[in-house]
Scaffold this motif. Structure first.
Motif: not given
Ligand code: NAD
Length: 287
Positions: A272-287
């Motif tokens: 959708w965005t052409g951008k990489e999701m900020p994975i490390d940040h998302m891992k922190e938020v999801l945990n």
């Protein structure tokens, strides 16, 4: 949020029913906010009876796209203009991209699974895997693994309503990819052990291990696991299944289903965005 939404904000949807429990809106909106992207992601209660109208709405509103979940994944393709090769082979779509009025259907579940393996330094390309399952999640994994270059896939399933689907998947993989796929009965435990013994990777892609089947395991006991076998669960609630506990006790490297969930979202986010999701940040938020 009120400060973030403007007249320029672009809309991305999630069409499914039931859907209010989903963690996808929180995940994508957090990623948009983190990267300062002017999108909003909202969940809509859409089932098969309202799906066609919802897709017309997506076109009319010039939405950027949408995720699609049950019961719409295997139905939505007929309302779209084009399907990715994996979506075509799976007969299912979980992500729609609105490319200047042309609606393209993708399936990112298998992409997410393969990316989660990479993220855990697991390289199954050119090797053999054994997987249990013939439903939506397992089929997406099997097709993507074959498309990405896994050499051989042994698929096990019980003789239920998903069996014919497994027969179809094996046929498509053998006809359309370089991968060799074979289907076995999950009740044949001797064969299961034999195929696991000659595999680099073993995947539980069934609902076994997840509520309400959390006390069950597709693998009968620890003797099926050798320490070199890498063992992956697709279910993620509870995170620690009976099967993965046994595999850990046998000394195997294991992976839970959260990575696949995160990376299927990241793949849609990129489309959708052409951008990489900020994975490390998302891992922190999801945990
Ligand atoms: P599905 O209903 O499409 O398929 C269910 C599968 O489980 C079939 O292969 C069926 O034969 C098998 N099964 C059911 N009961 C069984 C039993 N008693 N013994 C052996 N096999 C049995 O479901 P799905 O959408 O493919 O989801 C499967 C699992 O994967 C669920 O736990 C789901 O929550 C999880 N999932 C995880 C992700 C992720 O991102 N990690 C994504 C999708 C689904």
């Amino acid at each position: 949020m009120a400060e973030r939404i403007t007249g320029h904000t672009e809309l991305i949807g999630l069409m499914a029913y039931p859907i209010r429990h989903s963690s996808s809106p929180a995940m994508h909106n957090e990623a948009f906010a983190t990267l300062g992207l002017d999108y909003a992601y909202l969940a809509f209660e859409v089932d098969n009876s309202t799906l066609e109208d919802a897709i017309k709405g997506l076109r009319a509103l010039k939405m950027v796209g949408s995720n699609v979940s049950m019961p719409n994944k295997t139905v939505v393709g007929q309302y779209l203009d084009e399907l990715s090769p994996a979506a075509e082979m799976c007969g299912a779509v979980n992500t729609i991209v609105n490319d200047n009025g042309k609606l393209i259907g993708h399936i990112t579940d298998g992409i997410g699974f393969m990316q989660a393996l990479k993220d855990n330094d697991i390289d199954v390309i050119g090797k053999k895997m054994t997987i249990c399952g013939a439903g939506g999640a397992a089929t997406a994994i099997e097709i993507q693994a074959a498309l990405d270059g896994v050499k051989e896939i042994s698929i096990f399933n019980i003789h239920d309503k998903f069996w014919d689907n497994a027969v179809e998947t094996v046929k498509k993989i053998n006809e359309k990819t370089e991968c060799k796929a074979t289907l076995y009965d999950l009740d044949d435990k001797e064969k299961l052990k034999e195929e696991m013994d000659s595999s680099y990777l073993f995947v539980n892609g069934t609902g076994v291990g997840m509520k309400p089947l959390e006390d069950l395991s597709v693998v009968p006991d620890k003797s099926f696991f050798r320490p070199e076998l890498i063992v992956v669960d697709v279910p993620y609630s509870p995170l620690e299944t009976k099967m993965r506990k046994m595999a850990k006790e046998a000394g195997c490297k294991t992976m839970n289903g959260l990575g696949m969930m995160l990376f299927q979202g990241a793949a849609a986010f990129k489309l959708w965005t052409g951008k990489e999701m900020p994975i490390d940040h998302m891992k922190e938020v999801l945990n």
